[in-house]
Structures are given as structure tokens and as C-alpha cells.
Design a protein around this motif. Structure first.
Motif, PDB file in Angstrom:
ATOM      1  N   GLU A  81     -16.364  -1.839 -68.788  1.00 38.80           N
ATOM      2  CA  GLU A  81     -17.137  -1.012 -67.862  1.00 38.80           C
ATOM      3  C   GLU A  81     -16.159  -0.239 -67.004  1.00 38.80           C
ATOM      4  OE1 GLU A  81     -20.466  -1.352 -64.309  1.00 38.80           O
ATOM      5  OE2 GLU A  81     -20.003  -3.115 -65.518  1.00 38.80           O
ATOM      6  N   ALA A  82     -16.422   1.062 -66.853  1.00 34.22           N
ATOM      7  CA  ALA A  82     -15.503   1.895 -66.067  1.00 34.22           C
ATOM      8  C   ALA A  82     -16.211   3.150 -65.586  1.00 34.22           C
ATOM      9  CB  ALA A  82     -14.288   2.285 -66.915  1.00 34.22           C
ATOM     10  N   SER A 131     -14.379 -10.771 -60.156  1.00 36.82           N
ATOM     11  CA  SER A 131     -15.285  -9.655 -59.875  1.00 36.82           C
ATOM     12  C   SER A 131     -16.088  -9.282 -61.115  1.00 36.82           C
ATOM     13  CB  SER A 131     -14.486  -8.435 -59.403  1.00 36.82           C
ATOM     14  OG  SER A 131     -15.344  -7.322 -59.256  1.00 36.82           O
ATOM     15  N   ARG A 132     -17.295  -8.819 -60.888  1.00 42.97           N
ATOM     16  CA  ARG A 132     -18.153  -8.341 -61.972  1.00 42.97           C
ATOM     17  C   ARG A 132     -18.241  -6.818 -61.971  1.00 42.97           C
ATOM     18  NH1 ARG A 132     -22.094 -12.491 -63.784  1.00 42.97           N
ATOM     19  NH2 ARG A 132     -21.320 -14.444 -62.946  1.00 42.97           N
ATOM     20  N   MET A 133     -17.375  -6.184 -61.215  1.00 45.40           N
ATOM     21  CA  MET A 133     -17.361  -4.729 -61.105  1.00 45.40           C
ATOM     22  C   MET A 133     -15.965  -4.197 -61.434  1.00 45.40           C
ATOM     23  SD  MET A 133     -20.428  -4.017 -60.150  1.00 45.40           S
ATOM     24  CE  MET A 133     -20.238  -2.304 -59.742  1.00 45.40           C
ATOM     25  N   PRO A 134     -15.877  -2.934 -61.894  1.00 47.37           N
ATOM     26  CA  PRO A 134     -14.547  -2.331 -62.065  1.00 47.37           C
ATOM     27  C   PRO A 134     -13.803  -2.351 -60.730  1.00 47.37           C
ATOM     28  CG  PRO A 134     -16.222  -1.005 -63.140  1.00 47.37           C
ATOM     29  CD  PRO A 134     -16.952  -2.049 -62.319  1.00 47.37           C
ATOM     30  N   LEU A 168     -13.138  -2.719 -66.060  1.00 52.12           N
ATOM     31  CA  LEU A 168     -13.428  -4.149 -66.063  1.00 52.12           C
ATOM     32  C   LEU A 168     -13.665  -4.549 -67.509  1.00 52.12           C
ATOM     33  CD1 LEU A 168     -14.258  -6.903 -64.786  1.00 52.12           C
ATOM     34  CD2 LEU A 168     -16.605  -5.997 -64.748  1.00 52.12           C
ATOM     35  N   PHE A 169     -12.885  -5.478 -68.001  1.00 54.72           N
ATOM     36  CA  PHE A 169     -13.061  -6.032 -69.341  1.00 54.72           C
ATOM     37  C   PHE A 169     -13.585  -7.461 -69.202  1.00 54.72           C
ATOM     38  CE2 PHE A 169      -9.965  -2.707 -70.033  1.00 54.72           C
ATOM     39  CZ  PHE A 169     -10.402  -2.137 -71.219  1.00 54.72           C
ATOM     40  N   THR A 170     -14.586  -7.794 -69.995  1.00 50.95           N
ATOM     41  CA  THR A 170     -15.138  -9.147 -69.991  1.00 50.95           C
ATOM     42  C   THR A 170     -15.131  -9.671 -71.420  1.00 50.95           C
ATOM     43  OG1 THR A 170     -16.570  -8.581 -68.113  1.00 50.95           O
ATOM     44  CG2 THR A 170     -17.106 -10.592 -69.351  1.00 50.95           C
ATOM     45  N   VAL A 171     -14.331 -10.695 -71.666  1.00 53.50           N
ATOM     46  CA  VAL A 171     -14.276 -11.312 -72.990  1.00 53.50           C
ATOM     47  C   VAL A 171     -15.456 -12.266 -73.110  1.00 53.50           C
ATOM     48  CG1 VAL A 171     -12.950 -12.788 -74.547  1.00 53.50           C
ATOM     49  CG2 VAL A 171     -11.775 -11.077 -73.141  1.00 53.50           C
TER      50      VAL A 171
END
Length: 177
Positions: free
Chosen positions: A55-56, A143-146, A35-38
């Protein structure tokens, strides 16, 4: 002066302006098992830099790649991440980074990384614009999760994103076994 609040359903401001994000907010994308969050893009920094989190879970190494004009840092927020980077003499620096550790990949250097702990979170900073590679190569998500299942782009999608965002894959070089 009042900062803008960017909500999960809205994009980043897209221009230099003060703003804040709540934990987990930003432009999110799934790519492979990550999960990548810019949090900040080149649009807000006039192309100077972008900031993102990754996150992974523990998983396979990211394919060896380089960016001819993109610098990148890894700051480990939680967990363990093995970072392997080509050094200036053609050898490699191979280091497991743990919470609070920092790594730097200069533009043009081949590198790869792999999560070594059950789960890891990193903060990344790159030359402006590159932070949007992850959404172009993967899938934007709320989603906020991988992802539960890896998001594997087609060769055409990955190749197009790589060309657009200055990312060269080196399929003939494996830095992590």
C-alpha cells in the motif's frame, strides 16, 4: 481441524500449517513510501511462493530492478499502478493497471512500478523467500499505514538485502520517467 490464529504481535507460523489472518495482520514493513504486509512466506509453502500486499500513496517510481530467479505478480486491489516490464525482445511493456488488473514479471526481466492514483493497494505473489526483502531493506513496523516520511535505507542495508534476496538494481536503466 482448527486453523491457527496469528495475532499481530506474533510471526507467521514458519512451517506448513493452516492458519488465518485478520485484515491488516501479517509481517509488516515500511520501505520508501510503502507499507508491505507479508501474508504467507516461503516458510509456510516449503519455498514455493510468498504472498504480500503493498500500500502506498502516489510517489516516485521504484528503482528499476530484476530478480534472476524470482517470478513476481501484481494484482491491483485498489487504485492505479503503472508497471513497466522489459519484454522478451528487449523492448518494454508499459501499462497502467487499475483495480482488478493483473501483471506478471518473469524471473530475470527488468521492471519498475509507480503508484499513479492518490493511493493504491496491490497483492503480490513471488517465488518463495523474496517476500522478506522488504523488511530486510526497510524497517519492520506495527503500523497498518504507509510511513508518514519515507523510509530510505542506507546503501549498505539496501545492498545487503538485495544480495540476500536476489534483487539486482539497474541504476543505469530508467524504465519510468
Amino acid at each position: 481441524m482448527t486453523a491457527e490464529f496469528v495475532t499481530p504481535s506474533s510471526a507467521l507460523p514458519g512451517r506448513p500449517a493452516p492458519f488465518v489472518l485478520e485484515a491488516g495482520d501479517g509481517e509488516r514493513a515500511h520501505l520508501f513510501d510503502q507499507l508491505f504486509t507479508v501474508l504467507l512466506s516461503g516458510d509456510e509453502t516449503q519455498g514455493q511462493f510468498g504472498v504480500f500486499t503493498m500500500e502506498a500513496p502516489r510517489g516516485p517510481a521504484v528503482p528499476t530492478h530484476s530478480h534472476p530467479d524470482v517470478h513476481e505478480i501484481f494484482y491491483i486491489l485498489d487504485g492505479k499502478v503503472r508497471v513497466v516490464v522489459e519484454d522478451n525482445q528487449g523492448g518494454t511493456v508499459d501499462q497502467v493497471l487499475t483495480t482488478g488488473d493483473f501483471g506478471y514479471v518473469p524471473a530475470g526481466h527488468k521492471h519498475s512500478f509507480r503508484v499513479e492514483s492518490h493511493r493504491a493497494r496491490t497483492l503480490g505473489v513471488s517465488t518463495g523467500g523474496f517476500e522478506r526483502f522488504f523488511a530486510a531493506a526497510g524497517e519492520p513496523t506495527e503500523s497498518r499505514m504507509p510511513p508518514e516520511r519515507p523510509v530510505v535505507p542506507s546503501p549498505e542495508q539496501l545492498g545487503d538485502a538485495a544480495r540476500r534476496f536476489r534483487n539486482d538494481f539497474h541504476h543505469d536503466v530508467r524504465l519510468i520517467d
